[in-house]
Motif scaffolding. Structure first.
Motif, PDB file in Angstrom:
ATOM      1  N   PHE A   1       0.826  -1.223   0.000  1.00 17.79           N
ATOM      2  CA  PHE A   1       0.000   0.000   0.000  1.00 17.79           C
ATOM      3  C   PHE A   1       0.859   1.272   0.000  1.00 17.79           C
ATOM      4  CE2 PHE A   1      -2.646  -3.064   2.650  1.00 17.79           C
ATOM      5  CZ  PHE A   1      -3.498  -3.423   1.610  1.00 17.79           C
ATOM      6  N   ASN A   2       1.922   1.262  -0.825  1.00 16.64           N
ATOM      7  CA  ASN A   2       2.780   2.451  -0.970  1.00 16.64           C
ATOM      8  C   ASN A   2       3.344   2.976   0.349  1.00 16.64           C
ATOM      9  OD1 ASN A   2       2.635   2.704  -3.797  1.00 16.64           O
ATOM     10  ND2 ASN A   2       0.622   3.658  -3.651  1.00 16.64           N
TER      11      ASN A   2
ATOM     12  N   ASP B   1       9.035   2.802 -11.923  1.00 17.18           N
ATOM     13  CA  ASP B   1       8.659   3.275 -13.261  1.00 17.18           C
ATOM     14  C   ASP B   1       7.569   4.330 -13.246  1.00 17.18           C
ATOM     15  OD1 ASP B   1       5.912   1.422 -14.491  1.00 17.18           O
ATOM     16  OD2 ASP B   1       6.646   1.316 -12.448  1.00 17.18           O
ATOM     17  N   GLU B   2       6.903   4.535 -12.102  1.00 21.83           N
ATOM     18  CA  GLU B   2       5.704   5.386 -12.082  1.00 21.83           C
ATOM     19  C   GLU B   2       5.761   6.432 -10.985  1.00 21.83           C
ATOM     20  OE1 GLU B   2       2.959   6.287 -13.320  1.00 21.83           O
ATOM     21  OE2 GLU B   2       2.396   4.893 -14.897  1.00 21.83           O
ATOM     22  N   HIS B   3       4.740   7.303 -10.979  1.00 26.59           N
ATOM     23  CA  HIS B   3       4.703   8.440 -10.043  1.00 26.59           C
ATOM     24  C   HIS B   3       4.849   8.028  -8.577  1.00 26.59           C
ATOM     25  CE1 HIS B   3       0.584   7.029  -9.510  1.00 26.59           C
ATOM     26  NE2 HIS B   3       0.565   7.720  -8.391  1.00 26.59           N
ATOM     27  N   ASN B   4       4.293   6.872  -8.213  1.00 28.41           N
ATOM     28  CA  ASN B   4       4.345   6.488  -6.798  1.00 28.41           C
ATOM     29  C   ASN B   4       5.712   5.948  -6.382  1.00 28.41           C
ATOM     30  OD1 ASN B   4       3.962   4.106  -8.272  1.00 28.41           O
ATOM     31  ND2 ASN B   4       2.759   3.132  -6.683  1.00 28.41           N
ATOM     32  N   ASP B   5       6.646   5.881  -7.335  1.00 25.62           N
ATOM     33  CA  ASP B   5       8.023   5.477  -7.025  1.00 25.62           C
ATOM     34  C   ASP B   5       8.950   6.679  -6.836  1.00 25.62           C
ATOM     35  OD1 ASP B   5       7.418   2.672  -7.402  1.00 25.62           O
ATOM     36  OD2 ASP B   5       7.419   3.061  -9.561  1.00 25.62           O
ATOM     37  N   LEU B   6       8.445   7.868  -7.060  1.00 25.29           N
ATOM     38  CA  LEU B   6       9.287   9.070  -7.096  1.00 25.29           C
ATOM     39  C   LEU B   6      10.078   9.282  -5.812  1.00 25.29           C
ATOM     40  CD1 LEU B   6      10.079  11.610  -8.747  1.00 25.29           C
ATOM     41  CD2 LEU B   6       8.189  12.790  -7.634  1.00 25.29           C
TER      42      LEU B   6
END
Length: 269
Positions: free
Chosen positions: A66-67, A216-221
């Motif tokens: 869950f991020n 690869d995506e915004h939630n990995d920033l």
């Protein structure tokens, strides 16, 4: 070599385009783990949606779901398990105004449970665990969830974000999924993948400069920015590539993570 924490996003990163693991990826992670490195999944997915992948990789490390909202050790009791939750009053307000706001489906999740309100045709593609999940109502929601996902009408997306921020912006953050589908993720304020990754690094006494993170995506920033070596996938978004320290030469369908790590650690393929 100094022990590293290797943080793996799943979708679009460690998994191929069919959301599966390729054999070279499994072999690389097992070799790195055997060499004493900590290989850990850090994903926006639920525990239910990532447990099989964890098992296929034969990991023994804690996992972040869950991020960043849940950190736990699969199949075991871990005294350092943590969780961040959302006040259920926020969830119930969204359930109450769901149709009025233009939200097709609401999915509330905890470590071992999933509940839904409404219906969206694409929900099952991303959340297979919802097939037989109980309905989300004021009577059934008895605890605060770790994660809230909203499948919304695209033309209402901005208005829904504004409504949530106006009413609950001091206690939650709203993230927008990339890609063509209108999906919003509501998390406890200030919780993201980097928080979970930093928690693991501290637990294992690994310094920031010994963290390698892939995404690869915004939630990995935040995760890529926090890591000593933040690596964006060749198939990653422009924003992620711009923020990363390096970019894999190969994409997630070409075992990009495994190839990168094989070269970094000088493992013979």
């Amino acid at each position: 070599m100094t022990r590293k924490l290797i943080a793996l996003d799943l979708d679009g990163t460690t998994l191929n385009a069919d959301s599966k693991l390729n054999d070279p990826t499994i072999q690389t992670m097992q070799r790195l783990q055997a060499a004493g490195h900590i290989v850990s999944i850090i994903t926006g997915r639920s525990y239910q949606g990532s447990q099989a992948i964890y098992d296929d990789l034969q990991l023994q490390s804690p996992m972040i779901n869950f991020n960043g909202s849940l950190g736990h050790l699969p199949h075991q009791n871990w005294s350092s398990e943590y969780q961040f939750t959302l006040n259920k009053a926020i969830v119930l307000a969204l359930v109450k105004y769901r149709e009025q706001l233009g939200i097709n489906e609401i999915i509330a999740e905890n470590k071992n449970s999933t509940m839904t309100a409404g219906q969206d045709l694409i929900a099952g593609k991303f959340f297979p665990q919802i097939a037989n999940s109980p309905r989300l109502t004021p009577e059934t929601l008895t605890r605060n969830p770790n994660s809230l996902v909203l499948l919304v009408q695209l033309d209402k997306r901005s208005a829904i974000i504004n409504w949530i921020n106006d009413h609950f912006g001091d206690s939650v953050d709203v993230g927008v999924w990339g890609g063509p589908n209108a999906i919003l993720e509501v998390t406890s304020k200030g919780v993201h993948k980097a928080k979970g990754m930093a928690y693991l690094a501290d637990y294992f006494h690994i310094s920031r400069n010994n963290i390698i993170a892939f995404g690869d995506e915004h939630n990995d920033l935040e995760m890529l920015q926090y890591a000593g070596l933040g690596v964006a996938m060749a198939n990653g978004t422009a924003a992620i590539k711009a923020a990363a320290d390096d970019i894999t030469p190969y994409d997630n369908d070409q075992n990009g993570v495994a190839r990168y790590l094989n070269q970094y650690f000088d493992l013979a393929e």
